[in-house]
Write an enzyme that holds these catalytic residues in place. Structure first.
Site, short mmCIF file in Angstrom:
data_model
loop_
_atom_site.label_atom_id
_atom_site.label_comp_id
_atom_site.label_asym_id
_atom_site.label_seq_id
_atom_site.Cartn_x
_atom_site.Cartn_y
_atom_site.Cartn_z
N HIS A 331 0.81 -1.22 0.00
CA HIS A 331 0.00 0.00 0.00
C HIS A 331 0.85 1.27 0.00
O HIS A 331 0.36 2.34 0.33
CB HIS A 331 -0.94 0.01 1.21
CG HIS A 331 -1.99 -1.06 1.16
ND1 HIS A 331 -2.95 -1.20 2.15
CD2 HIS A 331 -2.24 -2.05 0.26
CE1 HIS A 331 -3.73 -2.23 1.85
NE2 HIS A 331 -3.32 -2.76 0.72
N HIS A 483 -4.32 17.79 -21.62
CA HIS A 483 -5.43 18.70 -21.86
C HIS A 483 -5.15 20.10 -21.34
O HIS A 483 -6.07 20.89 -21.17
CB HIS A 483 -6.71 18.17 -21.20
CG HIS A 483 -7.22 16.89 -21.81
ND1 HIS A 483 -8.38 16.28 -21.38
CD2 HIS A 483 -6.73 16.11 -22.80
CE1 HIS A 483 -8.57 15.17 -22.09
NE2 HIS A 483 -7.58 15.04 -22.95
#
Length: 643
Positions: A331, A483
């Protein structure tokens, strides 16, 4: 990225005392059933360590040659002979010189007796219970008045719980050539207990030589119901270090622990070198190395594969250095979780650098509980991190993140949320343009964030700025493909917080589908975005380099035709220059229901060389304030929604 883990132990000057994280708070909601490869750590540890110590031996012997004359004059006859031997080895480029492993690591070896566990009755056959033999040699060692070495010869030693506790009358070295093996049976224990426990020791050295601590935890993982019940503490931790001072742990591997692999609690000036963790991704609640209430802990050169956080940092941890760690599966590397309990001590001075994180659920992160009592995390530095997964920074204060690269994230690469006074420098984002919804760096509900120097290649916004962001500076960012750099989207959800004081400057945007823009949803609840400056931006083959879009509708379910209620005010586009890939270089669509106020264009020079003709500017529901050069002329066409 090359990572050096061969640092001499004498260079490790960090201090610490390991705080135990309350194990019953271990990320109950954070356990994903990520599938991972089963790991075999048994073969690759010794080679790494020998390479590391070789460089140390060379440095130390070279120094010995230079000082041999002084050493000989001040030493006894035996010491002089030893110094002469060192000088001879040095002159021969350490040919034939064989130093004890402790000397190789920069540690002074004991001059007292050596105690062999087999001489005290240990069998090392993997079947006979050798607990009594280990406890017998330990009792002798702590009573010894001269430095003592406990030796563990080759073999597999089956032991029950070992409580190897001080204080000792002199330093102890625990040198291993064999492995320890836990019983496979699942038995509940006192909360937070360990299988192998080292307690209340000073100047303690554990030299593993690649030894394995095998917790045999596979049966325990199958019956572990921690995620459902929250009761996570009654299984043994493989190795527990409590109240160690000025000590070294090197060259060991913890494998298949039933719970956490290592817990460092209330320790000061403890160094872990080449300590490895090996367990599969499905091993629940098996944090690799947990540090809590400790000062001056150093973790270097670890390879960690586990089913939970590779390294977790609990309350009361100060001056921690984590360096040269390879993490995954697991994790990621975490500060926290913090804030679940009252009176947690501050976390200060955390440095995590030169690490590789791969195939993990998270990267580097700070996690705190909602509704927590007051607490503090400060002076956290994440630097020179390479990863192939996304990164979350939540609740950071007065922190720096330097030199991180995220590649090929499954979703957003980096999310900065609920942070204050955080600086990100030299950030890299690398993913292909077809990677959908992979914003490079998203910032939301944060105050005083500085993003200085980033190279972002991705399949969505290079930088996206969400609600609640205030006093943000984005500077020297190179964006593309992607973008562009965007404020928003805003207005999709109720109760979004205002965006205020955003400055984007000195950036290069190239080969992107947008340049700099503000986007809000039609039919939105009321909102605010004000005091926004885009300044000194260079565009290279960018579609729609300058854009305000208050009819932003990427999906079919938006309320097209219903005005946005996000109020835009005091927005400036200044010194924007370069080339536009589309004829419409400047496109400004404001809300017809909540008009923009004080939108300014200054010194715009954007050219288009396509067959459609020169660049144009298009506007709707607004009239900008114009100053300086204006190429193309502003608002010569009526802007229409859509690309």
């Amino acid at each position: 990225m090359a990572i050096s883990i061969a640092n001499a132990a004498k260079d490790l000057k960090e201090q610490d005392v390991g705080v135990q994280r309350n194990l019953h708070e271990d990320d109950k909601g954070d356990k994903k059933d990520a599938k991972g490869d089963k790991k075999d750590a048994k073969g690759d540890k010794k080679e790494d360590k020998e390479e590391s110590v070789g460089s140390k031996v060379a440095k130390k012997v070279k120094g010995a040659a230079a000082s041999v004359a002084s050493a000989a004059s001040n030493a006894s006859a035996a010491s002089a002979a030893s110094a002469a031997s060192a000088a001879s080895a040095a002159s021969g480029k350490i040919k034939g010189a064989v130093a004890p492993i402790g000397d190789k690591l920069g540690l002074k070896g004991p001059s007292g007796p050596s105690i062999d566990v087999k001489a005290s009755g240990a069998k090392g056959d993997g079947k006979t219970d050798d607990t009594a033999a280990f406890m017998a040699v330990w009792k002798k060692a702590i009573e010894a008045t001269t430095p003592t070495t406990i030796t563990v010869p080759k073999g597999d030693y089956l032991v029950e719980e070992l409580v190897l506790e001080g204080p000792s009358k002199s330093p102890i070295t625990f040198e291993m050539h064999g492995n320890l093996k836990a019983p496979s049976a699942v038995t509940t224990r006192k909360p937070h207990s360990g299988w192998v426990n080292f307690r209340k020791l000073k100047d303690f050295n554990l030299i593993g030589n690649g030894a394995i601590f095998d917790g045999q935890g596979s049966v325990a993982w199958k019956v572990n119901d921690c995620k459902q019940t929250g009761k996570c503490n009654n299984l043994p931790i493989n190795i527990r270090l409590t109240q160690l001072d000025n000590s070294r742990i090197s060259g060991i591997t913890s494998t298949n622990s039933k719970l956490f692999h290592m817990n460092i609690h209330q320790c000061t000036n403890v160094t872990l070198q080449d300590v490895h963790i090996d367990a599969p991704a499905e091993s629940l609640n098996t944090d690799g190395i947990h540090v809590g209430k400790s000062v001056g802990v150093t973790i270097r050169g670890s390879k960690i594969k586990t089913g939970d956080d590779c390294i977790s940092i609990g309350g009361g941890t100060e001056n921690l250095l984590v360096e040269g760690v390879e993490c995954g599966p697991g994790h990621g590397l975490s500060i926290g979780s913090l804030g679940k309990y009252p009176n947690e001590e501050p976390v200060k001075g955390i440095t995590i650098r030169k690490c590789i994180i791969k195939h993990t659920d998270n990267g580097v992160r700070i996690k705190t509980w909602p509704g927590s009592p007051p607490g503090l995390v400060s002076g956290a530095l994440f630097e020179d991190i390479t990863m192939d997964n996304n990164i979350r920074f939540t609740g950071l204060t007065n922190s720096k993140i330097i030199g991180i690269t995220s590649t090929n994230s499954k979703l957003f690469h980096m999310n900065v949320l609920n942070c204050k006074n955080v600086t990100l420098e030299n950030i890299g984002i690398d993913a292909p343009p077809e990677s959908l919804n992979t914003d490079g760096i998203h910032i939301g509900r944060s105050i005083g964030v500085n993003l200085i120097g980033a190279k972002v290649k991705t399949g969505d916004d290079c930088v996206s700025i969400g609600d609640g962001t205030e006093n943000l500076i984005v500077e020297n960012v190179e964006c593309g493909p992607g973008h562009g750099i965007a404020v928003g989207s805003l207005g999709r959800y109720p109760n979004e917080q205002p965006v205020r004081g955003v400055t984007v400057r000195k950036c290069l945007i190239k080969n992107t589908s947008n340049g700099v823009r503000i986007k809000t949803w039609p039919g939105s609840p009321p909102g605010i975005a004000s005091n926004i400056i885009f300044e000194d931006i260079t565009m290279d083959n960018v579609s729609t380099p300058v854009l305000i879009d208050q009819e932003y509708c990427p999906y079919a379910d938006c309320k097209a035709g219903v005005p946005s209620k996000v109020k835009l005010s005091d927005v400036t586009f200044k010194n924007i220059k370069g080339t536009s890939a589309t004829k419409i270089a400047v496109k400004l669509i404001c809300s017809v229901g909540t008009p923009c106020t004080n939108v300014a264009l200054a010194d715009i020079n954007l050219v288009h060389n396509g067959p459609e003709g020169p660049a144009v500017g298009a506007c709707a529901n607004m009239k900008p304030v114009l100053t300086g050069q204006m190429i193309p002329p502003a608002c010569t066409e009526i802007a229409k929604p859509g690309p």
